[in-house]
Scaffold this active site. Structure first.
Site, PDB file in Angstrom:
ATOM      1  N   HIS A 159       0.821  -1.225   0.000  1.00 56.48           N
ATOM      2  CA  HIS A 159       0.000   0.000   0.000  1.00 56.48           C
ATOM      3  C   HIS A 159       0.847   1.263   0.000  1.00 56.48           C
ATOM      4  O   HIS A 159       0.320   2.349  -0.218  1.00 56.48           O
ATOM      5  CB  HIS A 159      -0.913  -0.001   1.234  1.00 56.48           C
ATOM      6  CG  HIS A 159      -1.987  -1.034   1.160  1.00 56.48           C
ATOM      7  ND1 HIS A 159      -3.306  -0.730   0.937  1.00 56.48           N
ATOM      8  CD2 HIS A 159      -1.935  -2.389   1.241  1.00 56.48           C
ATOM      9  CE1 HIS A 159      -4.024  -1.843   0.899  1.00 56.48           C
ATOM     10  NE2 HIS A 159      -3.214  -2.871   1.086  1.00 56.48           N
ATOM     11  N   ASP A 353       3.454   9.499  -0.727  1.00 58.75           N
ATOM     12  CA  ASP A 353       2.318   8.715  -0.243  1.00 58.75           C
ATOM     13  C   ASP A 353       2.013   7.614  -1.237  1.00 58.75           C
ATOM     14  O   ASP A 353       2.074   7.850  -2.445  1.00 58.75           O
ATOM     15  CB  ASP A 353       1.082   9.624  -0.097  1.00 58.75           C
ATOM     16  CG  ASP A 353       0.171   9.185   1.042  1.00 58.75           C
ATOM     17  OD1 ASP A 353       0.120   7.974   1.316  1.00 58.75           O
ATOM     18  OD2 ASP A 353      -0.482  10.056   1.650  1.00 58.75           O
TER      19      ASP A 353
END
Ligand code: ADP
Ligand code: G6P
Length: 448
Positions: A159, A353
């Site tokens: 992720h 991110d």
């Protein structure tokens, strides 16, 4: 197709399985709606070291999902969760090798917990299960399961970002870690950059595998519904009333150094300095629940943020206006969605991110009549799909300040055009479609 088995360190908490904090649990919960599923992971509880031997797996079924969780001992929590996962892998994967606190003992504990997870999970498995392992806490889990003779198909999804090999190899044992990923039948990442970096690592250690890109999404329909129905909520009306007609800028992030919060606050200060006409004329609400609060870098970040916010509020505030309304506790999603709807602009400015779901949630929460403007970091995994946001370099305070000015002075028609262009991608790649593509890819490989 067999049952889906999800394995992740973070599993939504027993008391509040509807309200997980953090992108992984939010996306997975949205993704598994309606499918028979076993979800295995950490219970969120810590137990004394001498109780580790006798620990049991707790089982709890909610609708279609059976949650099977184990506690971590205090030493495992320190070494596996705080130490290796969040003190070493997290900074390194976010390109912050300088923040990594490497310890051989933590590496050992990390592997021991992965082995323990495999041992506890193996007896719960059926031969035709599809096993889907998530995130950096569990890189070696696939290999640990294979060593126990598990022949099911096993996939892995990362992720968070994966850095270039030249950076990743700063990790002692990086080659071994890379080779252990061979145990997976499918290796998925969020972006093309991440795939290129993983593949570079694979080729450096002579592994013939290839990572594939599966960008994650949200459940836009339900988020949009929450945004409109929530407007009647008395708490939301309380916020609306407190705005006194002023435009709202919103930021919602876990308290993490990857989110670029000190940089964002300094950019906001630059904005107040460069565009003094906005002093007293705009409300900035930043919701930043404390995360991993006992890891030293996170503690330091909290102190730094307290200092920066105090400085800005003290310098620019007035007896009837606070420049930054700053909260360090979580806010329920049924409030977040309408808060997004009420706002004129969102600041989503991570330094790095994996994807950033808040950016997608912000778009989903808007409506055509009066859409807000998304100010988005070029270094969020979501940026390549969201070019109609105001893309910024979060390190450049002037650029972010100018984007704030632009968002607040933007015509309604430009806001509408930008939002209409952003919307299709948010609706096309959802949490559900992301999970289906990954599971289909995994179901298609022949297990060895
Ligand atoms: P990360 O996974 O690094 O936390 P993401 O933006 O991908 O970042 O996902 C964060 C998720 O957690 C989003 O679904 C967001 O709505 C939720 N979240 C973030 N901050 C808060 C908060 N203050 N209160 C409640 N939920 C939050
Ligand atoms: C990110 C990570 C997840 C993690 C979440 C919350 O989204 O990718 O794996 O669960 O942050 O962090 P926490 O340490 O509370 O699980």
């Amino acid at each position: 197709m067999g049952r889906l088995v999800i394995v992740s360190n973070r599993v939504p908490a027993v008391r509040d399985r509807a309200q997980p904090a953090g992108g992984l649990a939010v996306a997975l919960r949205d993704a598994v709606q309606g499918q028979e599923c076993l979800w295995f992971g950490w219970s969120g509880q810590q137990i004394p070291d001498d109780e580790g031997e006798d620990r049991r797996v707790s089982i709890d079924t909610v609708e279609n999902v059976t949650y099977a969780t184990v506690d971590l001992t205090q030493s495992e929590y320190n070494g596996f969760y705080e130490g290796y996962s969040n003190g070493i892998l997290w900074p390194l994967c976010h390109y912050r090798a300088g923040l990594m606190n490497y310890s051989r003992q933590d590496r050992h504990t990390y592997h021991a917990v992965n082995t323990m997870f495999a041992q506890k999970l193996a007896p719960l498995l059926k031969s035709d299960d599809l096993i889907w392992v998530h995130d950096y806490h569990l890189f070696p889990l696939g290999l640990a399961l294979r060593e126990l003779g598990i022949k099911c198909r096993i996939g892995f999804f990362l992720h968070i970002p994966f850095p270039p090999w030249s950076l990743m190899r700063a990790l002692p044992g990086a080659e071994k870690l890379m080779r252990s990923l061979r145990a997976y039948d499918v290796m998925g990442v969020q972006t093309e950059d991440d795939a290129r970096n993983v593949n570079e690592g694979f080729s450096a250690v002579g592994v013939p595998a290839q990572a594939r890109v599966f960008p994650i999404g949200i459940d836009p329909e339900s988020f949009q519904k929450q945004a409109s129905s929530g407007l009647d909520n008395p708490e939301v009306q309380k916020l609306e009333k407190s705005l006194r007609g002023l435009p709202l800028i919103i930021g919602v992030d876990r308290m993490d150094y990857s989110k670029g919060l000190p940089e964002r606050f300094r950019a906001y200060e630059t904005f107040l300095r460069k565009y003094p006409e906005y002093r007293g004329k705009v409300i900035y609400l930043q919701i930043t629940p404390v995360s991993r609060g006992s890891v030293p870098e996170y503690k330091m970040l909290r102190e730094e943020l307290d200092g920066v916010v105090g400085h800005i509020n003290g310098t620019y505030g007035d007896f009837d206006w606070v420049p930054i309304r700053y909260l360090t506790h979580p806010v329920p999603r049924e409030l977040l969605a309408p808060f997004f709807r009420l706002s004129r602009a969102a600041l989503v400015t991570p330094l790095r991110d994996g994807m950033n779901l808040v950016a997608k949630e912000y778009v989903a929460a808007q409506d055509e009549e009066d859409p807000g403007v998304l100010i988005l970091s070029r270094f969020a995994g979501a940026a390549p799909e969201m070019e109609d946001a105001l893309l910024v370099n979060p390190h450049d305070a002037d650029e972010v300040a100018d984007a704030l000015h632009k968002s607040l002075s933007m015509s309604l028609s430009e806001r509408q055009v930008r939002w209409k262009r952003l919307k299709p991608d948010v609706w096309r790649v959802t949490a559900g479609s992301w999970a289906r593509s990954f599971i289909t890819a995994l179901a298609e490989v022949r297990s060895e």
